[in-house]
Design a protein around this motif. Sequence first.
Motif, PDB file in Angstrom:
ATOM      1  N   UNK A 105      18.640  22.001   3.917  1.00 58.12           N
ATOM      2  CA  UNK A 105      19.042  20.608   4.061  1.00 58.12           C
ATOM      3  C   UNK A 105      18.315  19.933   5.221  1.00 58.12           C
ATOM      4  N   UNK A 106      16.985  19.820   5.132  1.00 55.13           N
ATOM      5  CA  UNK A 106      16.248  19.222   6.247  1.00 55.13           C
ATOM      6  C   UNK A 106      16.319  17.698   6.241  1.00 55.13           C
ATOM      7  N   UNK A 107      16.446  17.128   7.408  1.00 54.93           N
ATOM      8  CA  UNK A 107      16.470  15.679   7.571  1.00 54.93           C
ATOM      9  C   UNK A 107      15.088  15.115   7.256  1.00 54.93           C
ATOM     10  N   UNK A 108      15.053  14.048   6.456  1.00 56.50           N
ATOM     11  CA  UNK A 108      13.818  13.336   6.197  1.00 56.50           C
ATOM     12  C   UNK A 108      13.017  13.834   5.012  1.00 56.50           C
ATOM     13  N   UNK A 109      13.472  14.846   4.297  1.00 52.38           N
ATOM     14  CA  UNK A 109      12.692  15.432   3.214  1.00 52.38           C
ATOM     15  C   UNK A 109      13.183  15.059   1.819  1.00 52.38           C
ATOM     16  N   UNK A 110      14.338  14.448   1.730  1.00 57.32           N
ATOM     17  CA  UNK A 110      14.950  14.145   0.438  1.00 57.32           C
ATOM     18  C   UNK A 110      15.049  15.432  -0.393  1.00 57.32           C
ATOM     19  N   UNK A 111      15.382  15.322  -1.658  1.00 63.61           N
ATOM     20  CA  UNK A 111      15.633  16.528  -2.450  1.00 63.61           C
ATOM     21  C   UNK A 111      14.353  17.282  -2.805  1.00 63.61           C
ATOM     22  N   UNK A 112      13.317  16.588  -3.230  1.00 64.85           N
ATOM     23  CA  UNK A 112      12.091  17.294  -3.623  1.00 64.85           C
ATOM     24  C   UNK A 112      11.474  18.050  -2.451  1.00 64.85           C
ATOM     25  N   UNK A 113      11.438  17.416  -1.287  1.00 67.73           N
ATOM     26  CA  UNK A 113      10.896  18.093  -0.107  1.00 67.73           C
ATOM     27  C   UNK A 113      11.737  19.284   0.304  1.00 67.73           C
ATOM     28  N   UNK A 114      13.059  19.128   0.224  1.00 67.47           N
ATOM     29  CA  UNK A 114      13.956  20.245   0.543  1.00 67.47           C
ATOM     30  C   UNK A 114      13.744  21.393  -0.443  1.00 67.47           C
ATOM     31  N   UNK A 115      13.542  21.058  -1.717  1.00 67.86           N
ATOM     32  CA  UNK A 115      13.309  22.089  -2.727  1.00 67.86           C
ATOM     33  C   UNK A 115      12.011  22.838  -2.439  1.00 67.86           C
ATOM     34  N   UNK A 116      10.978  22.124  -2.027  1.00 63.64           N
ATOM     35  CA  UNK A 116       9.714  22.788  -1.673  1.00 63.64           C
ATOM     36  C   UNK A 116       9.904  23.727  -0.485  1.00 63.64           C
ATOM     37  N   UNK A 117      10.640  23.279   0.534  1.00 61.16           N
ATOM     38  CA  UNK A 117      10.883  24.141   1.696  1.00 61.16           C
ATOM     39  C   UNK A 117      11.722  25.352   1.314  1.00 61.16           C
ATOM     40  N   UNK A 118      12.714  25.150   0.448  1.00 55.77           N
ATOM     41  CA  UNK A 118      13.541  26.280  -0.003  1.00 55.77           C
ATOM     42  C   UNK A 118      12.681  27.305  -0.744  1.00 55.77           C
ATOM     43  N   UNK A 119      11.767  26.830  -1.573  1.00 57.61           N
ATOM     44  CA  UNK A 119      10.867  27.741  -2.288  1.00 57.61           C
ATOM     45  C   UNK A 119       9.986  28.508  -1.306  1.00 57.61           C
ATOM     46  N   UNK A 120       9.543  27.851  -0.251  1.00 61.22           N
ATOM     47  CA  UNK A 120       8.741  28.535   0.774  1.00 61.22           C
ATOM     48  C   UNK A 120       9.552  29.618   1.479  1.00 61.22           C
TER      49      UNK A 120
END
Length: 190
Positions: A118-133
């Motif tokens: 749940x990172x601030x500033x990344x919205x859902x798609x960005x959070x999904x990319x970080x979760x995949x990483x």
Amino acid sequence: AYLACTAEVLTLDPQTLDEVIDSIGAAGSTTGRSAQAATITDALRTRLDAVRARVDGADRRSTLVLEWTDPAFTGGHWVPDMIEAAGGLSVLGFPGENSQGVEWSDIVDAAAEVVIVAPCGYRLDGAANLAAEVISAGRVSPDTEVWAIDADAVVVRPGPRVVEGVEVMSQILHPARCGEPDPKLARRIR
């Protein structure tokens, strides 16, 4: 004083879920809108009570919210309260405390059943990319359920939508009792 005007300054710095809701009342009082603020806060507390009733008696799934992934930071302030209200057990996050920097080895050792990125500033798609990483780097156990959430919409801003965040978290943690989360707000990554 420099501008030769007077102003009442209202500082809102909530640290817990209750304080987030109480700050709405404080803003209402300061702006002469106490009745409207009371209507809003009453409705929010009713929604929280409804979530708590739906998850009452369910197994509390150990849950880690990552507010940041590089470096890793766990959810602080009102986020652990949100997890508890949603029927989870907060891992490495402490109610009313600042977000905590944490080593990945501590995250693995904590063995949370669910990790919510749940990172601030990344919205859902960005959070999904970080979760995949996080998954591809092997930073969580292969058995851990990993989700991404639109933190900007329902977690990190201390206002009425944090109650929607509790509802989304309850759907992540207890879909049989609470239904599935809105795919515009949360996405299961693994």
